[in-house]
Each structure stands twice: as C-alpha cells, then as structure tokens.
Scaffold this active site. Sequence first.
Site, short mmCIF file in Angstrom:
data_model
loop_
_atom_site.label_atom_id
_atom_site.label_comp_id
_atom_site.label_asym_id
_atom_site.label_seq_id
_atom_site.Cartn_x
_atom_site.Cartn_y
_atom_site.Cartn_z
CG HIS A 156 6.64 -2.03 2.11
ND1 HIS A 156 6.80 -0.82 2.78
CD2 HIS A 156 5.54 -2.56 2.20
CE1 HIS A 156 5.50 -0.78 3.51
NE2 HIS A 156 4.72 -1.80 3.05
CD GLU B 276 8.09 -15.08 8.75
OE1 GLU B 276 8.53 -14.59 9.62
OE2 GLU B 276 8.34 -16.18 8.07
CG ASP C 275 0.93 -7.41 7.81
OD1 ASP C 275 -0.03 -6.55 8.60
OD2 ASP C 275 1.80 -6.93 7.36
CG MET D 182 -1.96 -1.16 1.14
SD MET D 182 -3.20 -0.73 2.00
CE MET D 182 -3.03 -0.43 3.63
CG LEU E 226 7.11 1.34 -0.92
CD1 LEU E 226 8.26 1.10 -2.26
CD2 LEU E 226 6.31 0.09 -0.61
P1 AMP Z 1 1.57 -2.87 3.43
O1 AMP Z 1 1.83 -1.89 2.62
O2 AMP Z 1 1.44 -2.55 4.88
O3 AMP Z 1 0.01 -3.34 3.08
O4 AMP Z 1 2.40 -4.29 3.64
C1 AMP Z 1 2.59 -4.63 2.28
C2 AMP Z 1 3.67 -6.06 2.47
O5 AMP Z 1 4.47 -5.59 3.33
C3 AMP Z 1 2.77 -7.09 3.11
O6 AMP Z 1 3.04 -8.35 2.87
C4 AMP Z 1 3.20 -7.02 4.71
O7 AMP Z 1 3.16 -8.11 5.32
C5 AMP Z 1 4.75 -6.42 4.43
N1 AMP Z 1 5.19 -5.79 5.70
C6 AMP Z 1 4.88 -4.91 6.10
N2 AMP Z 1 5.73 -4.49 7.06
C7 AMP Z 1 6.72 -5.33 7.24
C8 AMP Z 1 7.89 -5.64 8.13
N3 AMP Z 1 8.20 -4.90 8.90
N4 AMP Z 1 8.60 -6.65 7.61
C9 AMP Z 1 8.24 -7.26 6.69
N5 AMP Z 1 7.39 -7.31 5.93
C10 AMP Z 1 6.41 -6.34 6.06
#
Ligand code: AMP
Length: 287
Positions: free
Chosen positions: A46, A157, A159, A39, A42
């Site tokens: 990400h 992981e 989420d 989303m 970044l």
């Molecule tokens: P989001 O932009 O928050 O929807 O996340 C996009 C992807 O990044 C999802 O697969 C999340 O699980 C992953 N993600 C978010 N924060 C982290 C983090 N701190 N470490 C690893 N992956 C993450």
Amino acid sequence: MTLNDTPRDIPIVRTIAELRQIVADWRREGLKIGFVPTMGALHQGHLSLVQTAAKHADKVVVSIFVNPTQFAPHEDFDAYPRTEASDAKALTGTPASLIYAPKPREMYADNHSTQITVEGISEGLCATTRPHFFGGVALVVAKLLLQCLPDVAVFGEKDYQQLLVIKRMVRDLNIPVDILSGPTQRDADGLATSSRNAYLTSDERKVAPLLHATLQDTAARLRAGEPVEGVLVSAIQKLKDAGFDPVDYLELRSAEDLTRLHSFQAPARLLVAARLGKTRLIDNIEV
Ligand code: AMP
C-alpha cells in the site's frame, strides 16, 4: 527529537461531505489530486502506491474501507484485520495528505440497489471461486472515485484481474480519472505482501514463498518454449505436493485482456490463487 521531527498526524475524515470540501479547496488552489483506495491493515504494498501517487499528484488521499459488498457471507469480512491507528501511523512516513475512512453506513444506504457488472474481464480466475467479488470491488471503487474525484488513482499489480476490471470500468463509464498501477511489493523471500498474510501460521509462512517461486520457475519454462499445458499441470502438482489445497487456478493469460493463452506469446501474465490452510493467497507475474 525536537518538535519539528515529530511525524505529523494525517487528518482523518469520515464523511463524503468533508472529503469533497477538502478536495474542492485543493482544486481551487490548482493542486492535482491522487487517490489510493485500500482496505487498511497497511503494508509496504500500500505504502508504495502512496509514493507512486505522490509522483503524479500534489495531494494524496488514502481511503481505508473494508468493503462488505466484496465479501460473500462465508468469507472473512468480520475477521479482516482492522488496524486504523497503526495504519494512520504508517502513513505519517509517506506523502499522504488525508485519510478517508468512511463507516459502512456512509458508503451504503440501507436500501442501496445499484450494482456494477464489468462483463468478460471479471469472469474466470478469481471470479470462479468468488463470484460476488468483482461486482463488489467495481461498485465500491466507482463510489470512491465519484466521492473523491481525483485526477489519478493508483492500484496494485498484485491484484492484476482487479486492476484490469477497474481500468475497463473507468473507461466504460467515462469516469474522469487516470488509473495508474504499481508493481507488487514482496518480502525478501518473494512472498507478496498482503494484509491476509497475517492469517498464516509460522509453518504456513515458511511454505508460502513457494507460490512466487513456482510462478518464476513456470515463467522460465514457458519462455524456454516448453508446452503451456504440461508446464502448468506440473506447477499445480508441485504446489499441491507442498500443501496448497486447493489450487484455485494457475493460468497463462493475455496481459491485456486476460484471454487464456494456449501457447506462449507476449504480453502474457501468469496468475495463481491457492489456499494454504485457511488463507487464500494470490499472485501473478509478467512472463
Ligand atoms: P487491499 O487493501 O488489499 O484492498 O489493497 C489495496 C490496494 O493495494 C490494491 O490496489 C492492491 O492491489 C494493492 N496492493 C495490495 N498488496 C500489494 C502488494 N504486495 N504490492 C503492491 N500493491 C499491493
């Protein structure tokens, strides 16, 4: 800096048709496609997923789409950080080959009417306070996977419930993609990196690492054989005393299917969600 040192701009496409054209061309060349849905806003979490995708694919597509269907009307859809220019810049330092940033209208027709429900695994935990959430995530991830048709897609992981919901959905719907996961990236003090960390005040930011510290402490006590119920109750109290309010959940679950564990048995996952001021933080670790 010479011209050759200038980071290359990564192309951005905004339509399904453009995305499909580029991916189809790559496929004709025999290349393997990796996909990292985000989303935006970044951060290191990400970017680490992009690196993981690049280990398993020749080309990596990163999508940036703040998905309206996973936000309830009272949630932070409007306030969610939208930082496309700096996201594009951050990706120049990674193996990403293409950014897919569709507008909501490209993703959802006005009268779109299809829903996806992944039963069981998307109940409880985060769904208790966000009942709309996993339906919205499943829908947008299914659409993104069908739009891009990658060989592999990588999810964090961080989420954990979301990761298992997506794996289950992809299996159940026979979507031809391998779902891979990447470990949670953390700041030096243990706080999991998150786009929503930007909402924390400086005082809250100092308290926030206690979430991960509490998970670690709780996991150590469980491994040492202390009774699950008592350990969880005291950990929740510790978070409340530090100012987390409410603590939505702190639970020990099977790492495979998220069934609740009343006694410690591996593979287990400890998962937590709690609000600090107006920011909802989630985290989890393997026990
Ligand atoms: P989001 O932009 O928050 O929807 O996340 C996009 C992807 O990044 C999802 O697969 C999340 O699980 C992953 N993600 C978010 N924060 C982290 C983090 N701190 N470490 C690893 N992956 C993450």
